[in-house]
Write a protein that holds these residues in place. Structure first.
Motif, PDB file in Angstrom:
ATOM      1  N   LEU A 127       0.830  -1.214   0.000  1.00  0.00           N
ATOM      2  CA  LEU A 127       0.000   0.000   0.000  1.00  0.00           C
ATOM      3  C   LEU A 127       0.861   1.260   0.000  1.00  0.00           C
ATOM      4  O   LEU A 127       0.541   2.241  -0.680  1.00  0.00           O
ATOM      5  CB  LEU A 127      -0.922   0.013   1.218  1.00  0.00           C
ATOM      6  CG  LEU A 127      -2.162  -0.864   1.169  1.00  0.00           C
ATOM      7  CD1 LEU A 127      -2.927  -0.787   2.486  1.00  0.00           C
ATOM      8  CD2 LEU A 127      -3.071  -0.475   0.006  1.00  0.00           C
ATOM      9  N   ARG A 128       1.943   1.240   0.756  1.00  0.00           N
ATOM     10  CA  ARG A 128       2.815   2.415   0.819  1.00  0.00           C
ATOM     11  C   ARG A 128       3.355   2.789  -0.557  1.00  0.00           C
ATOM     12  O   ARG A 128       3.596   3.958  -0.849  1.00  0.00           O
ATOM     13  CB  ARG A 128       3.996   2.139   1.750  1.00  0.00           C
ATOM     14  CG  ARG A 128       3.652   2.059   3.215  1.00  0.00           C
ATOM     15  CD  ARG A 128       4.915   1.969   4.053  1.00  0.00           C
ATOM     16  NE  ARG A 128       4.632   1.459   5.381  1.00  0.00           N
ATOM     17  CZ  ARG A 128       5.003   0.266   5.825  1.00  0.00           C
ATOM     18  NH1 ARG A 128       5.682  -0.554   5.030  1.00  0.00           N
ATOM     19  NH2 ARG A 128       4.700  -0.125   7.050  1.00  0.00           N
ATOM     20  N   ARG A 129       3.578   1.794  -1.392  1.00  0.00           N
ATOM     21  CA  ARG A 129       4.168   2.033  -2.715  1.00  0.00           C
ATOM     22  C   ARG A 129       3.118   2.260  -3.804  1.00  0.00           C
ATOM     23  O   ARG A 129       3.469   2.541  -4.950  1.00  0.00           O
ATOM     24  CB  ARG A 129       5.059   0.842  -3.099  1.00  0.00           C
ATOM     25  CG  ARG A 129       6.267   0.675  -2.207  1.00  0.00           C
ATOM     26  CD  ARG A 129       7.190  -0.445  -2.674  1.00  0.00           C
ATOM     27  NE  ARG A 129       6.676  -1.782  -2.384  1.00  0.00           N
ATOM     28  CZ  ARG A 129       6.257  -2.641  -3.290  1.00  0.00           C
ATOM     29  NH1 ARG A 129       6.276  -2.318  -4.582  1.00  0.00           N
ATOM     30  NH2 ARG A 129       5.819  -3.828  -2.939  1.00  0.00           N
ATOM     31  N   SER A 130       1.860   2.118  -3.438  1.00  0.00           N
ATOM     32  CA  SER A 130       0.780   2.208  -4.421  1.00  0.00           C
ATOM     33  C   SER A 130       0.231   3.628  -4.527  1.00  0.00           C
ATOM     34  O   SER A 130       0.321   4.424  -3.581  1.00  0.00           O
ATOM     35  CB  SER A 130      -0.349   1.237  -4.061  1.00  0.00           C
ATOM     36  OG  SER A 130       0.104  -0.099  -4.099  1.00  0.00           O
ATOM     37  N   THR A 131      -0.351   3.916  -5.678  1.00  0.00           N
ATOM     38  CA  THR A 131      -0.991   5.204  -5.929  1.00  0.00           C
ATOM     39  C   THR A 131      -2.497   5.019  -5.806  1.00  0.00           C
ATOM     40  O   THR A 131      -3.087   4.211  -6.523  1.00  0.00           O
ATOM     41  CB  THR A 131      -0.653   5.701  -7.342  1.00  0.00           C
ATOM     42  OG1 THR A 131       0.762   5.834  -7.459  1.00  0.00           O
ATOM     43  CG2 THR A 131      -1.324   7.044  -7.622  1.00  0.00           C
ATOM     44  N   PHE A 132      -3.137   5.722  -4.888  1.00  0.00           N
ATOM     45  CA  PHE A 132      -4.579   5.597  -4.751  1.00  0.00           C
ATOM     46  C   PHE A 132      -5.163   6.881  -4.178  1.00  0.00           C
ATOM     47  O   PHE A 132      -4.474   7.668  -3.523  1.00  0.00           O
ATOM     48  CB  PHE A 132      -4.955   4.402  -3.857  1.00  0.00           C
ATOM     49  CG  PHE A 132      -4.326   4.425  -2.486  1.00  0.00           C
ATOM     50  CD1 PHE A 132      -4.879   5.151  -1.444  1.00  0.00           C
ATOM     51  CD2 PHE A 132      -3.164   3.691  -2.230  1.00  0.00           C
ATOM     52  CE1 PHE A 132      -4.306   5.169  -0.186  1.00  0.00           C
ATOM     53  CE2 PHE A 132      -2.574   3.704  -0.980  1.00  0.00           C
ATOM     54  CZ  PHE A 132      -3.148   4.439   0.049  1.00  0.00           C
ATOM     55  N   HIS A 133      -6.458   7.057  -4.443  1.00  0.00           N
ATOM     56  CA  HIS A 133      -7.193   8.199  -3.906  1.00  0.00           C
ATOM     57  C   HIS A 133      -7.997   7.794  -2.683  1.00  0.00           C
ATOM     58  O   HIS A 133      -8.346   8.641  -1.854  1.00  0.00           O
ATOM     59  CB  HIS A 133      -8.118   8.780  -4.976  1.00  0.00           C
ATOM     60  CG  HIS A 133      -7.372   9.249  -6.190  1.00  0.00           C
ATOM     61  ND1 HIS A 133      -7.014   8.395  -7.219  1.00  0.00           N
ATOM     62  CD2 HIS A 133      -6.910  10.469  -6.533  1.00  0.00           C
ATOM     63  CE1 HIS A 133      -6.359   9.074  -8.153  1.00  0.00           C
ATOM     64  NE2 HIS A 133      -6.291  10.329  -7.767  1.00  0.00           N
TER      65      HIS A 133
END
Length: 227
Positions: free
Chosen positions: A98-104
């Protein structure tokens, strides 16, 4: 080359990408993976953007299964996040991904605050889930959800979760349990039970929604099994 394993992609009022594998064994899980294969991340990203252009939809949900088990999820979300509103639905067990992911938005499913109940429902501890919620608690991107299961995760447990979330006033969603042919001996909660759990949760939190608010979703239509 980066790869991601997919079950299928569907569409309703949002484009949904479903990944097949999960590290929890939830007793009320109803997800049945379809034609699961590994695909090149760029080709999946291009296909989602093509669907978005064709339908006009600008929101994508990545769920499963547990999407954070896909090590190349960050690469896919980076591609999609440039043009689309990305939501990840997760059990909260893989904060490193999650830390490395792009999300809104990130929707974290907290099955139970009580450790014994959580293990009974999932076969796993809830330690990582609680730490995930705490780590992302200072963000306006997080929502926590819980399934109300009468006799197991009932109103008192929902209240304990709401009290826990009140430290950060995290948005909370309560979903009524529905049997999908699983072996768990539990009944579906009544609408009044769901409303009561929400009423009590609102004593602690400023934003509480329920599955009763989402009954009019458009029927999902399958878009692809392969890109």
């Amino acid at each position: 080359m980066n790869y991601i394993q997919l079950s299928h992609i569907s569409i309703s009022d949002i484009i949904t990408i479903l990944t097949p594998s999960c590290n929890f064994r939830c007793r009320y899980c109803f997800f049945t993976p379809r034609n699961c294969r590994e695909y090149d991340v760029q080709s999946i990203g291009d296909r989602i953007l093509e669907i978005s252009d064709r339908t006009g939809m600008d929101r994508v949900l990545i769920a499963g299964g547990e999407p954070t088990l896909q090590e190349d999820l960050p690469e896919l979300t980076e591609i999609l996040g440039r043009d689309l509103h990305v939501t990840i639905s997760t059990n909260g067990s893989r904060r490193d991904v999650l830390r490395r992911s792009t999300f809104h938005e990130v929707h974290v499913d907290l099955k139970a605050l009580d450790r014994k109940k959580h293990r009974r429902l999932t076969g796993r501890t809830n330690r990582d889930v609680l730490e995930c919620i705490e780590e992302f608690s200072d963000s306006d991107k997080i929502e926590v959800s819980t399934v109300l299961v009468p006799g197991i995760v009932d109103t008192p447990e929902i209240e304990r979760i709401a009290r826990f979330l009140s430290w950060w006033d995290i948005p909370y969603r309560i979903t009524g349990y529905v049997s999908h042919g699983n072996s768990m001996a539990a009944r579906r909660p009544t609408d009044d039970e769901i409303r009561n759990a929400a009423r009590i949760s609102r004593m602690y939190l400023s934003s509480v929604s329920t599955s009763l608010d989402f009954r009019r979703h458009k029927k999902r239509k399958m878009i692809i099994d392969t890109p």
